[in-house]
Design a protein around this motif. Structure first.
Motif, PDB file in Angstrom:
ATOM      1  N   THR A   1       0.843  -1.188   0.000  1.00  0.00           N
ATOM      2  CA  THR A   1       0.000   0.000   0.000  1.00  0.00           C
ATOM      3  C   THR A   1       0.883   1.244   0.000  1.00  0.00           C
ATOM      4  OG1 THR A   1      -1.711  -1.166   1.270  1.00  0.00           O
ATOM      5  CG2 THR A   1      -1.805   1.257   1.209  1.00  0.00           C
ATOM      6  N   LYS A   2       0.642   2.119  -0.936  1.00  0.00           N
ATOM      7  CA  LYS A   2       1.421   3.345  -1.021  1.00  0.00           C
ATOM      8  C   LYS A   2       1.185   4.189   0.217  1.00  0.00           C
ATOM      9  CE  LYS A   2       2.184   7.416  -3.928  1.00  0.00           C
ATOM     10  NZ  LYS A   2       1.774   8.136  -5.169  1.00  0.00           N
ATOM     11  N   GLU A  18       0.843   7.326   2.781  1.00  0.00           N
ATOM     12  CA  GLU A  18       0.394   8.710   2.707  1.00  0.00           C
ATOM     13  C   GLU A  18       1.323   9.545   3.588  1.00  0.00           C
ATOM     14  OE1 GLU A  18      -1.948  10.054   0.882  1.00  0.00           O
ATOM     15  OE2 GLU A  18      -2.661   8.161   0.001  1.00  0.00           O
ATOM     16  N   TRP A  19       2.146  10.394   2.946  1.00  0.00           N
ATOM     17  CA  TRP A  19       3.119  11.162   3.692  1.00  0.00           C
ATOM     18  C   TRP A  19       2.483  12.412   4.289  1.00  0.00           C
ATOM     19  CZ3 TRP A  19       7.054   8.114   4.285  1.00  0.00           C
ATOM     20  CH2 TRP A  19       7.432   7.237   3.267  1.00  0.00           C
ATOM     21  N   ASN A  56       4.440  11.214 -15.469  1.00  0.00           N
ATOM     22  CA  ASN A  56       3.373  10.309 -15.039  1.00  0.00           C
ATOM     23  C   ASN A  56       2.071  10.616 -15.765  1.00  0.00           C
ATOM     24  OD1 ASN A  56       4.695   8.640 -13.186  1.00  0.00           O
ATOM     25  ND2 ASN A  56       4.528  10.150 -11.544  1.00  0.00           N
TER      26      ASN A  56
END
Length: 230
Positions: A28-29, A31-32, A183
């Motif tokens: 899972t990417k 969240e910063w 992107n």
């Protein structure tokens, strides 16, 4: 036809089994909470980005000229003559015609996809290579070049001197913004460049004794011509 990935899960599971590791799970990417790389230099307007690019060009031993479309041919001619003219190789790029750039008055070879290796031989023997910049990073003084039909990589890498024509609208603060645009391209276009070159002035190396040597494995000098109203 777009490439397809086959048997990926089976392949990865087999590697995990051989290594005695758990089977891979979907990552899972994160969240910063903070994103400083997305904010740095973004408060600068386009003219301020040009000033930053000019300042950085001094640090990377690169010539910098600012002009407009009506004076572009004159500035290009002066730059070519400063490099003692000689054989010129250029991209087969519609932007030369769009901006009324006249290369016929020089000993110019235009990249020809049908001639294959002959193009690279000409590039190696040329005194000057000329391309447009597709994106330009103000922070590092980097031109970003997308390869494609008529846009051979050798044009910017093999000649003795290199000239990049930089439309002011292509200038972004830093690589973060360039990556974001790439992107978007990847998601919106059917054909993504097979190669993207990032060039920050003439070739150089400090591998030996930390002594900077310019012109080791490519152009010994480079000039960016920033054009206001392309």
């Amino acid at each position: 036809m777009a490439g397809q990935i086959q048997n990926r899960t089976k392949f990865l599971n087999n590697i995990s089994e051989q290594l005695g590791r758990p089977k891979p799970i979907k990552v899972t990417k994160p969240e910063w909470a903070y994103n400083p790389q997305g904010k740095t230099l973004t408060d600068l307007n386009q003219n301020e980005l040009v000033d930053l690019l000019e300042a950085q060009c001094k640090n990377i031993h690169t010539g910098f000229v600012k002009t407009n479309k009506s004076c572009l041919n004159k500035v290009l001619d002066e730059t070519i003559k400063s490099y003692n003219s000689g054989k010129v190789i250029a991209w087969n790029d519609s932007r030369f015609e769009t901006n009324d750039i006249n290369l016929d008055c020089y000993d110019t070879y235009v990249w020809n996809e049908e001639k294959g290796e002959d193009n690279r031989i000409v590039a190696e023997q040329a005194n000057i290579g000329i391309t447009f910049s597709d994106m330009t990073l103000a922070e590092s003084g980097t031109v970003v070049l997308f390869s494609g039909k008529g846009k051979g990589r050798s044009v910017s890498l093999l000649p003795t001197h290199y000239i990049a024509i930089v439309p002011q609208s292509t200038i972004v603060p830093r690589y973060t913004q360039a990556a974001q645009k790439m992107n978007e391209m990847m998601n919106e276009t059917d054909r993504f460049p097979s190669c993207i070159n990032l060039i920050s002035g003439p070739s150089n190396s400090a591998d030996i004794e930390m002594e900077l040597v310019v012109g080791v494995h490519g152009p010994v000098k480079a000039t960016y011509i920033v054009v206001e109203d392309i």
